[in-house]
Each structure stands twice: as C-alpha cells, then as structure tokens.
Design an enzyme around this catalytic site. Structure first.
Site, short mmCIF file in Angstrom:
data_model
loop_
_atom_site.label_atom_id
_atom_site.label_comp_id
_atom_site.label_asym_id
_atom_site.label_seq_id
_atom_site.Cartn_x
_atom_site.Cartn_y
_atom_site.Cartn_z
N HIS A 255 -2.77 7.86 3.33
CA HIS A 255 -3.45 7.41 2.10
C HIS A 255 -3.57 8.56 1.09
O HIS A 255 -4.68 8.89 0.64
CB HIS A 255 -4.83 6.83 2.44
N ARG B 175 -3.39 -1.89 -0.19
CA ARG B 175 -4.53 -1.63 0.69
C ARG B 175 -4.16 -2.07 2.11
O ARG B 175 -3.48 -3.09 2.30
CB ARG B 175 -5.76 -2.42 0.24
C1 GLV Z 1 -7.05 5.27 -3.71
O1 GLV Z 1 -6.60 4.50 -2.96
C2 GLV Z 1 -7.89 4.93 -4.84
O2 GLV Z 1 -8.35 3.78 -4.93
O3 GLV Z 1 -8.08 5.79 -5.68
#
Ligand code: GLV
Length: 303
Positions: A266, A218
C-alpha cells in the site's frame, strides 16, 4: 475557527510551520484541546471516537486520498479528501509501472531470476492489448492519458458511464461488455457499498482468458480466494496488488509466495506532509469564504 490535527509528531511539526507561516490556528492531538467548542475543522486519518465532543465542527478532512476509513459524520459536517497533484502523480507512477511490468511478463521473469532461469517468452504488442481502467476520475484520467500515449488501447469504466474524451467509457449496465474486452484490468475505484467485494469469481469469469490485474483501489474490493481460483484456471495470468484483503497481508498467505502475484504494501501514494497541510489550509479558506471546499466528498456516494 481552529483546526484539530491528529497525526504523528513528525508530520505535525511540518504542519505547524505551514500553519504558523500564514497565522492559522492549529491544535495538535486531542489532549491539547482546551475548548472543544473552538474546533471547527479536524484533519485526520481516523476521526476522534467521540466526535460529538466538538459541537461546532464544520469539516473533517481525510489526510489521504481515501475516505472509506471515516464513519458517517454528524449531520451538517462536511467531508473532504486530500487532493494534490503530488498524490495524482504518485498513483499514476505506480499504476503505469505495474501495467508495464505485467505487460512485459515481469511476474514470470522475477520468478525465473530467483531460480536463475534464462528463458524468454513471447509477448503481445501494446496496440493489441486493451487496458480497462475502473475509475476515470482525478486519478484514473491521467493514468489513461499516459497509457494511451504509450500505445495501449484504453477504455474506461465508471458507475454512470460518464464519457471521457479520447476513449470509450462504459457504465454500470455495461460492465460485462467492458470486462469482456479487457486484457489488463486496472482498479482505481473508491471503496463504497457498491464496490466492496466487486472483484469476485463471477466478475473474473467475464474477463478474457490470460488477463492481468493491477489493483490500486482498496483491498476490500477484491475477493482474494476468487483471485486465486482465477489464477489457477488461467483466467488471470498475473496480478500486481498495492492493496490486499486483508491488509496487511498476513505471513503465510498464499499470495506472498505465488509467483504470478507481485505485492507492494500500500505505497501507491503517500501524502506529502506539506502538500497535505496546504490542502487543509485551502479547505479552511474556502469554508470561511463560503465557497465549495476542495476535495469535497458526496457522503451519500462515498467519493
Ligand atoms: C491511500 O490509500 C490514501 O487514501 O491516501
């Protein structure tokens, strides 16, 4: 029991079909809720602001692998994160790609290609490269196995130092020892109070010179200024980030234009619509049968 699903119309259409096929009840969007007392399960990324509106709520299910976006739930409400082999495969794919890219100096070659420079650089053999994986759970383990099969030296780190067959694993007290031998660090940790801001300048100082960083945990675990300083010092040679701090990374941020950093927005894992719906069906069934729900999160630990 009824599920309240909060998502986009495109996803909802797929879920509706999966739920209709098995005759399970589902309400899409808060505006469609006629009787809040009938809602027992909520599947969402962000839960409703007024969660107390649902007095019979039993489980909140995150539609992704992470749960750090979900605030503390009322007492007695369980939390589940989506678990699916498709998510595990996608994360492994991204992390193995990033590891191989950094291992083969791709940050440099992408930069050289943009400048039309033909220049080779010496590399290091896989067997002389120790990959340290932070997070040896459901996602980290298959990554470790694949990298071991490819020929890297692999070691792991998890909070409790829980052993894993086939590789050395270090725990909280042995973080320095773990970092001291890691040439390529992979972060796959969940975001918790313990991991927020973990990758700081003191953390990076523990790594050997010219290490590489692959980050798919994260963004809030990474101090981007500390990363910049570590790159400037040569402590870190290159980094590939699927998560950044902040996110999205603003235009003009130094990391966008630093040739040592490769960024993806991401995309490490994206939950397949149908698999997500099937996970929620499995949660509802387990809850109805009085069994442990799949993907159950220990809300004290945050994972
Ligand atoms: C992506 O980062 C998720 O948590 O699915």
């Amino acid at each position: 029991m009824a599920l309240l699903y909060l998502s986009t119309p495109k996803r909802a259409a797929v879920w509706q079909k999966v739920f209709a096929d098995v005759g399970e009840e589902m309400v899409i969007g808060e505006d469609a809720v006629k009787d809040p007392a009938a809602i027992t399960h909520i599947a969402c990324w962000y839960p409703p602001v007024d969660i107390a509106r649902y007095p019979n709520l039993r489980v909140v299910i995150s539609v992704g692998a992470g749960v750090d976006q979900i605030p503390a739930l009322p007492g007695g409400v369980q939390l589940s994160r989506t678990v699916s082999s498709q998510i595990d495969r996608m994360v492994r794919e991204w992390v193995v790609m990033a590891t191989l890219m950094l291992h083969r100096g791709m940050a440099t070659y992408i930069d050289q290609a943009a400048r039309q420079v033909w220049q080779a650089h010496a590399g290091t053999a896989m067997r002389e490269t120790t990959v340290g994986i932070m997070g040896t759970g459901r996602v980290g383990l298959p990554v470790a196995r694949t990298l071991i099969d490819l020929g890297f030296n692999v070691c792991g780190w998890n909070r409790s130092g829980r052993p894993v067959e086939g590789m050395p694993v270090y725990g909280e007290r042995d973080l320095d020892r773990f970092l001291g031998q890691t040439n390529l660090l992979i972060c796959l940790l969940p975001l918790t109070d313990q991991t927020r801001g973990l990758m700081s300048s003191t953390f990076f100082e523990k790594l050997p010179i010219r290490s590489r960083l692959v980050h798919a945990g994260r963004g809030a675990q990474l101090d981007m200024d500390a990363l910049h300083a570590a790159l400037q010092e040569g402590r870190i040679e290159s980094a590939m980030l699927d998560v950044t701090n902040p996110e999205p990374l603003p235009q003009g941020h130094w990391a966008w234009s630093d040739p040592r950093v490769i960024i993806t927005p991401h995309i490490g894992s994206v939950t397949d619509y149908e698999e997500g719906a099937r996970h929620v069906l499995a949660v509802i069934k387990a809850d109805r049968d009085g069994c442990e729900i799949p993907g159950r999160v220990d809300q004290n630990l945050g994972y």
